[in-house]
Design an enzyme around this catalytic site. Structure first.
Site, PDB file in Angstrom:
ATOM      1  N   GLY A 123       0.820  -1.205   0.000  1.00  0.00           N
ATOM      2  CA  GLY A 123       0.000   0.000   0.000  1.00  0.00           C
ATOM      3  C   GLY A 123       0.855   1.256   0.000  1.00  0.00           C
ATOM      4  O   GLY A 123       2.072   1.202   0.146  1.00  0.00           O
ATOM      5  N   CYS A 143      -3.975  -9.095  15.721  1.00  0.00           N
ATOM      6  CA  CYS A 143      -2.985  -9.235  14.656  1.00  0.00           C
ATOM      7  C   CYS A 143      -1.759  -8.385  14.949  1.00  0.00           C
ATOM      8  O   CYS A 143      -0.622  -8.831  14.785  1.00  0.00           O
ATOM      9  CB  CYS A 143      -3.605  -8.839  13.319  1.00  0.00           C
ATOM     10  SG  CYS A 143      -2.470  -9.004  11.919  1.00  0.00           S
ATOM     11  N   CYS A 167      -8.671  -7.911   7.387  1.00  0.00           N
ATOM     12  CA  CYS A 167      -7.852  -8.403   6.281  1.00  0.00           C
ATOM     13  C   CYS A 167      -8.431  -9.637   5.599  1.00  0.00           C
ATOM     14  O   CYS A 167      -8.416  -9.741   4.381  1.00  0.00           O
ATOM     15  CB  CYS A 167      -6.436  -8.697   6.779  1.00  0.00           C
ATOM     16  SG  CYS A 167      -6.329  -9.949   8.074  1.00  0.00           S
TER      17      CYS A 167
END
Length: 407
Positions: A31, A121, A225
């Site tokens: 990204g 995460c 995600c």
């Protein structure tokens, strides 16, 4: 990096920077944010890129012939690394993610809680497994980890403790991700650099464009995600693939008489969240049932989901929470003096969601060193057990814990 250093925060030292020959590892996700992070450190001779694959099953495909998103992101990350002339490694943490984040999330949903896998995460994978991997490669504490999160890690000026780094909100509030980082290991803060936290999103895109990074116009990823742009369009349908069907009643309870009525069934307590609109056909000819209905409670003992009429029904609002497993994000203990001073000055806030308007806290009561009750200055809608309660003193993250109950 000068723009990062010029945006100072009162009481904190300037943004820490590596020495010329230090090992620097930058997480490149494909990204624009992580791409710019890599570009900002491209002049350092010992700069290394790393791409993490944490999820393999792609739910974002709308057509069978489409390329999975993680493969597209890996190609973008490689292209960025090639453009900047830095090496990049591919590391796979799917097993870690499954065992430490995904399975615990499923367990919590199955019990009727509302967990946040993004917090897990960051705690267990991005600043857990990854740093364990880098410890083996470079040696413990022998590298800097640069990540593209919108938050800041700065060293407190007046601390007597060595390496007392604090996690702060991002300069650009619209993209602040400090909530998601509130469970990272405190020992990791001393070697983490988050340069994007000092910038605005428009600045990031402009700088990326000026540096000819092909990701400068790449859209931001949205959602969790593993269900990003889900082909089903609904998280509920994704969970249905992994959780058993445990039907229960959807009920209304008359507040005056206590009368309970059953209006339908759900497929599991995980199938709805507190505050969610529920699509049931209640008799619209009866004024008592006209309008939209929302989930106000999930009763684990009976397996019932309770609904109430109206989005702003008072049953959806609460002003106190009980928090367990609170993790302090500091080398120092979270003292009563700090909490009391923050309450007195009106600078103690909590959030139970990312990017929400911070809620002022006005009182607390410890049960033990990691469990407490918190009283809020206002009633908030749809707080739910399982969500993280993140505490702030102004912009500083004090830590977070799991909401066990709401009153």
């Amino acid at each position: 990096m000068e723009i990062c250093r010029n945006r100072t925060v009162p009481g904190y030292k300037l943004q820490k920077m590596p020495s010329k020959f230090d090992n620097i590892v930058v997480g490149i996700s494909g990204g624009v944010d992580s791409s710019l992070c890599a570009a900002l450190f491209a002049g350092y001779p010992n700069l290394h890129g790393v791409y993490m694959q944490n999820w393999g099953k792609d739910q974002s495909l709308t057509k069978p012939e489409e390329e999975p998103c993680y493969e597209r992101d890996w190609k973008d990350a490689q292209k960025v690394a090639k453009h900047l002339n830095i090496p990049i490694d591919f590391v796979n943490f799917e097993k870690d993610y499954w065992l430490k984040v995904f399975e615990p999330m499923l367990e919590q949903y199955n019990l009727g809680y509302t967990p946040n896998p993004d917090v897990g995460c960051n705690k267990f994978v991005k600043f857990g497994s990854l740093m364990d991997h880098l410890d083996e490669k470079f040696g413990k504490d022998n590298y800097w980890l640069v990540m593209g999160h919108y938050a800041r890690v700065l060293e407190y000026e007046n601390s007597k403790e060595k390496d007392n780094n604090h996690l702060l909100r991002a300069f650009y509030g619209k993209k602040d991700q400090s909530y998601y980082l509130s469970q990272v290991p405190v020992s990791a803060l001393k070697q983490i650099i988050l340069p994007i936290g000092h910038l605005t999103k428009p600045e990031v895109r402009d700088m990326a464009s000026e540096l000819n990074l092909h990701t400068s116009t790449k859209p931001d990823s949205q959602g969790i995600c593993f269900v990003n742009n889900s082909q089903h369009g609904k998280f509920k349908n994704f969970l249905q693939e992994y959780l058993p069907s445990e039907p229960g009643n959807i009920v209304t309870i008359d507040r005056e008489t206590g009368e309970k009525k059953v209006w339908g069934q759900h497929s599991g307590l995980w199938s709805y969240t507190i505050g969610q609109k529920i699509g049931l056909s209640l008799p619209q000819g009866d004024p008592r049932y006209q309008g939209a209905w929302y989930v106000s409670d999930k009763r684990r003992d009976t397996g019932e989901i309770v609904i109430v009429k109206g989005r702003d029904n008072e049953e959806l609002y609460s002003d106190s929470v009980h928090v367990k497993h609170f993790k302090i994000l500091s080398q120092e203990n979270l003292s009563d003096s700090l909490l009391n001073e923050s309450i007195k000055n009106g600078t103690l806030y909590m959030q139970f969601r990312s990017l929400q308007k911070p809620v002022k806290a006005i009182a607390y009561q410890w049960v033990n060193h990691n469990e407490f009750s918190l009283k809020l200055a206002s009633k908030e809608r749809a707080m739910a057990p399982g969500q993280y309660c993140c505490l702030y003193s102004n912009d500083r993250v004090l830590g977070s814990g799991i909401i066990d109950s709401v009153n």
